[in-house]
Design a protein around this motif. Structure first.
Motif, short mmCIF file in Angstrom:
data_model
loop_
_atom_site.label_atom_id
_atom_site.label_comp_id
_atom_site.label_asym_id
_atom_site.label_seq_id
_atom_site.Cartn_x
_atom_site.Cartn_y
_atom_site.Cartn_z
N ALA A 207 0.84 -1.07 0.03
CA ALA A 207 0.10 0.16 -0.08
C ALA A 207 0.88 1.28 0.02
O ALA A 207 1.88 1.29 0.77
CB ALA A 207 -1.04 0.03 1.22
N MET A 208 0.26 2.24 -0.55
CA MET A 208 1.13 3.69 -0.76
C MET A 208 0.06 4.71 -0.63
O MET A 208 -0.85 4.61 -1.44
CB MET A 208 1.61 3.57 -1.94
CG MET A 208 2.60 4.95 -2.31
SD MET A 208 3.26 5.12 -3.96
CE MET A 208 4.51 6.40 -3.69
N GLY A 209 0.37 5.64 -0.04
CA GLY A 209 -0.48 6.93 0.01
C GLY A 209 0.02 7.81 -1.17
O GLY A 209 1.13 7.97 -1.47
N LEU A 210 -1.04 8.39 -1.69
CA LEU A 210 -0.89 9.30 -2.89
C LEU A 210 -1.84 10.53 -2.89
O LEU A 210 -2.56 10.34 -2.11
CB LEU A 210 -1.34 8.62 -4.10
CG LEU A 210 -0.42 7.50 -4.80
CD1 LEU A 210 -1.15 6.61 -5.90
CD2 LEU A 210 0.79 8.07 -5.16
N GLU A 211 -1.32 11.67 -3.29
CA GLU A 211 -2.29 12.86 -3.28
C GLU A 211 -3.19 12.88 -4.51
O GLU A 211 -2.81 12.28 -5.43
CB GLU A 211 -1.11 14.02 -3.66
CG GLU A 211 -0.15 14.17 -2.35
CD GLU A 211 -0.53 14.38 -0.90
OE1 GLU A 211 -1.77 15.10 -0.79
OE2 GLU A 211 -0.10 13.39 -0.10
N PHE A 212 -4.11 13.42 -4.49
CA PHE A 212 -5.13 13.86 -5.53
C PHE A 212 -4.50 14.36 -6.71
O PHE A 212 -3.77 15.34 -6.25
CB PHE A 212 -6.40 14.68 -4.92
CG PHE A 212 -7.43 13.98 -4.17
CD1 PHE A 212 -7.24 12.72 -3.79
CD2 PHE A 212 -8.80 14.47 -4.48
CE1 PHE A 212 -8.21 12.05 -2.89
CE2 PHE A 212 -9.93 13.73 -3.84
CZ PHE A 212 -9.67 12.60 -3.11
N VAL B 11 -5.34 6.04 -0.56
CA VAL B 11 -4.42 5.15 -0.46
C VAL B 11 -4.45 4.22 -1.67
O VAL B 11 -5.62 3.84 -1.88
CB VAL B 11 -4.32 4.21 0.86
CG1 VAL B 11 -3.43 2.93 0.99
CG2 VAL B 11 -4.12 5.30 2.01
N VAL B 12 -3.63 3.64 -2.29
CA VAL B 12 -3.81 2.40 -3.34
C VAL B 12 -2.96 1.40 -2.82
O VAL B 12 -1.76 1.52 -2.41
CB VAL B 12 -3.18 3.08 -4.93
CG1 VAL B 12 -3.11 1.78 -5.64
CG2 VAL B 12 -3.81 4.11 -5.33
N ALA B 13 -3.52 0.34 -2.88
CA ALA B 13 -2.90 -0.95 -2.69
C ALA B 13 -2.72 -2.02 -4.07
O ALA B 13 -3.82 -1.95 -4.54
CB ALA B 13 -3.70 -1.87 -1.31
N VAL B 14 -1.59 -2.51 -3.94
CA VAL B 14 -1.82 -3.40 -5.20
C VAL B 14 -1.54 -4.83 -4.46
O VAL B 14 -0.58 -5.19 -3.54
CB VAL B 14 -0.41 -3.33 -6.25
CG1 VAL B 14 -0.25 -4.39 -7.20
CG2 VAL B 14 -0.54 -1.68 -6.43
#
Length: 257
Positions: A194-199, A229-232
């Motif tokens: 998982a990784m946090g991302l900005e809009f 957050v996006v998780a692969v």
């Protein structure tokens, strides 16, 4: 293998926008590529990619996965994309990285290919599907529209019958409903990154931002201000999986369990 030849060594970030008609977010691409590389190699005894190869839904310009193929000896990928322009760009990328013998992309409908004899010979699919939630496709880049909740494509992929799916799951696209549907279809979560991302320009478009705020307020996901957050995740129906990490994945996506 050269230790520098890793999936995270992508071209320099060029922002979160369209470059020559293609969506570009270097941070997300690097996260997706590295996650695919790590999860496939970590679970090589669970997922038969070394003997069957891997199918890809939506190859785009192929930058991310071409780096993975170059970094992982023996990995073979067959991609499908509905955009002829994307296929042309992907072929240029693949040729430039010298992996055309192990990475091919064809123009067409992935799900039509999945129903073909070739599709039935592969049990593993990788995908970073369109996941922007919005009331309709009238958004800045319609190709990124994932339906009302943002998970239309991944739900369709779950129903396609593959045993192993390596997919990107964003926190604001109703991941709890996605994982519930996956569980009902016999999938469990082997592991995830998982990784946090900005809009960016697309999730931050006023129409989309308002829709995301409404969905998350109703409990269909999570977004914190201008971030998500996006998780692969690797979802599998293998009976050999000993531990289901679905609860941990939901926590990583900031959702109640």
């Amino acid at each position: 293998m050269d230790p520098r030849d890793t999936a995270v060594l992508l071209p320099q970030p060029s922002g979160n926008h369209v470059v020559d008609g293609f969506f570009d977010c270097a941070e997300e691409s690097a996260h997706y590529a590295f996650s695919v590389q790590l999860l496939l190699t970590q679970h090589a005894t669970l997922v038969p990619w070394q003997t069957e190869g891997v199918a890809e839904l939506g190859s785009g310009d192929a930058r991310a996965i071409a780096h993975v193929v170059r970094a992982v000896p023996g990995l073979r990928v067959h991609g499908t994309d509905i955009s002829a322009t994307s296929v042309e760009r992907a072929e240029q990328t693949i040729s430039g990285l010298g992996v055309a013998d192990r990475y091919t992309v064809e123009h067409g409908d992935f799900f039509a290919w999945a129903d073909s004899p070739s599709g039935r010979d592969v049990s593993t699919v990788i995908a970073n599907p369109p996941y922007i939630p919005a009331p309709d496709a009238d958004i800045l880049m319609p190709e990124l529209w994932g339906g009302w909740y943002g998970n239309d494509m991944v739900l369709r992929l779950l129903k396609a019958g593959f045993d192993h799916l390596l997919v990107a799951l964003p926190s604001y696209s109703d991941p709890a409903a996605t994982l519930s549907a996956a569980h009902d279809l016999g999938y469990r979560v082997a592991n995830f990154l998982a990784m946090g991302l900005e809009f960016g320009a697309y999730s931050g478009e006023p129409k989309v931002r308002e829709h995301i705020a409404s969905l998350t307020a109703e409990g269909h996901g999570w977004a914190g201000g201008d971030s998500y957050v996006v998780a692969v995740a690797l979802l599998t129906r293998s009976p050999e999986l000993r531990r289901d990490r679905a609860t941990e994945l939901l926590r990583a996506l900031q959702l109640p369990v």
